[in-house]
Design a protein around this motif. Sequence first.
Motif, short mmCIF file in Angstrom:
data_model
loop_
_atom_site.label_atom_id
_atom_site.label_comp_id
_atom_site.label_asym_id
_atom_site.label_seq_id
_atom_site.Cartn_x
_atom_site.Cartn_y
_atom_site.Cartn_z
N ARG A 22 0.84 -1.21 0.00
CA ARG A 22 0.00 0.00 0.00
C ARG A 22 0.87 1.25 0.00
O ARG A 22 1.75 1.42 0.85
N ALA A 23 0.60 2.12 -0.98
CA ALA A 23 1.18 3.47 -1.00
C ALA A 23 0.06 4.44 -0.68
O ALA A 23 -1.05 4.30 -1.20
N GLN A 24 0.34 5.43 0.16
CA GLN A 24 -0.75 6.26 0.67
C GLN A 24 -0.30 7.67 0.97
O GLN A 24 0.82 7.90 1.42
N VAL A 25 -1.21 8.62 0.72
CA VAL A 25 -1.02 10.01 1.12
C VAL A 25 -2.26 10.49 1.84
O VAL A 25 -3.37 10.36 1.33
N GLU A 44 -1.08 19.80 5.92
CA GLU A 44 -0.19 18.68 6.22
C GLU A 44 -0.41 17.55 5.23
O GLU A 44 -1.54 17.17 4.92
N ASP A 45 0.68 17.00 4.71
CA ASP A 45 0.66 15.79 3.89
C ASP A 45 1.50 14.73 4.59
O ASP A 45 2.63 15.00 5.01
N ILE A 46 0.94 13.54 4.74
CA ILE A 46 1.65 12.42 5.35
C ILE A 46 1.65 11.28 4.33
O ILE A 46 0.59 10.82 3.91
N SER A 47 2.82 10.82 3.92
CA SER A 47 2.88 9.82 2.86
C SER A 47 3.91 8.75 3.16
O SER A 47 4.86 8.96 3.93
N GLY A 48 3.71 7.60 2.54
CA GLY A 48 4.65 6.50 2.69
C GLY A 48 4.10 5.21 2.11
O GLY A 48 3.02 5.21 1.50
N VAL A 49 4.84 4.13 2.31
CA VAL A 49 4.43 2.82 1.81
C VAL A 49 4.46 1.82 2.95
O VAL A 49 5.18 2.00 3.95
N ALA A 65 8.28 5.98 5.60
CA ALA A 65 7.73 7.29 5.24
C ALA A 65 8.38 7.82 3.98
O ALA A 65 9.02 8.87 3.97
N GLU A 66 8.21 7.07 2.90
CA GLU A 66 8.85 7.42 1.64
C GLU A 66 8.10 6.75 0.50
O GLU A 66 7.69 5.59 0.63
N LEU A 67 7.92 7.45 -0.58
CA LEU A 67 7.28 6.87 -1.77
C LEU A 67 8.34 6.66 -2.84
O LEU A 67 8.64 7.55 -3.64
N SER A 68 8.95 5.47 -2.84
CA SER A 68 10.04 5.18 -3.78
C SER A 68 10.14 3.68 -4.00
O SER A 68 9.66 2.88 -3.18
N ASP A 69 10.77 3.28 -5.10
CA ASP A 69 10.99 1.86 -5.36
C ASP A 69 11.82 1.21 -4.26
O ASP A 69 11.56 0.07 -3.87
N LYS A 74 12.15 -2.54 0.48
CA LYS A 74 12.51 -2.74 1.88
C LYS A 74 11.31 -3.20 2.72
O LYS A 74 11.43 -4.12 3.54
N VAL A 75 10.15 -2.58 2.52
CA VAL A 75 9.01 -2.96 3.36
C VAL A 75 8.48 -4.34 2.97
O VAL A 75 8.02 -5.10 3.84
#
Length: 461
Positions: A22-25, A44-49, A65-69, A74-75
């Motif tokens: 799940r990727a989410q903002v 406020e924006d809170i995002s991550g995977v 707390a990062e939106l990246s490949d 890692k997760v």
Amino acid sequence: MIKDILSGYKSAMPSGVHTELRAQVNRNRTVGLMGGNIIKNDREDISGVSARSYKNGVYGFASMAELSDEAVKKVLKASLENADFLDTHIKKQREMFPAIASGKQFMDISMPDPEQKTYVDILRMLDDYISNRCPELIDRMLVANSNGVEKLLICSDGYDTHANITRSHIKFKLTAMGEKGNPVDLSGAFGGYGSMLDIANDMPSLYAKVDEIYERLMQKRNGVYPEAGVKTVVMGSTMAGILAHEAVGHTVEADLVIGGSVAGPYLGKQVASELVSLTDFANTAFGEQTPQPIYVDDEGTPAEDAEIIKNGILVGYMNNRESAQRFGVKPCGNARAWLFSDEPLIRMRNTLILPGKDKLEDIISSVDDGYYLLDYNNGQADTTGEFMFGICSGYEIKNGKLCRPILDTTISGVAFDMLKTVDMVSDTVNWTSSGTCGKKQPMPVGMGGPALRCKVMIGGR
């Protein structure tokens, strides 16, 4: 809009393990005014995977707390390692979930995100309106709030989805001096699904809501305390909604049932009058979109309506995939997570007591001596079904007529006992959507219902 950085990893999900990526903002915007002065201005924006893996009866979870490949890799790796670790030590050795429908479900993700100035401008206009039209106030507080949740979900088993659900509200609290020199207040809310621009385009309706609350506040200044005791009351739709959510809804969430809630022994038994039916709706009700439309939950389960009470009989619970397997039922999509770093929990979506056949005016006229309860300002309920709600707006009913307004009071009881006293149900329902459920994680929900005639313990002075 979230870029799709997840789909390429679906083929890497191992067999024999249920995996969710799940990727989410979360986008939260708030402006507050008190007495015409800005007291809050947040954006406020809170995002991550995150990734969650289910193996042999245990979940492994990880988030970043990062939106990246790199974060996705890692997760995903960490969630599988965590599941293996827990499996080694706990050894539940449960079977995999039964297979569910699979596919893709994409909601409209092009929700506008207006600049902060829009929120300020709307509140300024509303504050000017209140200042000019509501001369008897001694204080006023206004809040403009929008919370949007955009999710991209990829599952090894179930539906993939990309959804953006935003709700926006104007909330206000008006205070005047009562007849005996004591301050009295009433609050109101306007808005629902959509962006703050939808409210900006419907200011006349917002002004009308303010007029309604101000008129009731002026009446409340001359209010009286109700007579304490078990009384016949007509609960308005807002009261029916909070009752459905707090006093009933939480007792039938399957994780709380497993934990010992009052609803556990009552499945298949009468818990309410045969006039009472209650459903947790997924995304549409009576041909219209619900306040909090969920089409796929955060476990990839297609969302369907969950029938809870039918003609007074408790017929089901709200489940996630794990509890549905335990009870041998089909999951209806009640697993929801608030932030990317949260695991999905069993949560309500749009919980509603269904309409009946009575007209509201007939219900009121049927009461010789009682109360019409319109709104609450606080309350609590627990898994025993016991509740206590603070009532901030209502009227006496004498000989079938609405009479004097009442001052703040309380009602209390046990939900399943109180619902058995329901003997009239109105034929129209209203939704409320400005509240947030606080079960471990905050969660936007919809709730509502018709007017109900019943008996309840009401407090006095």
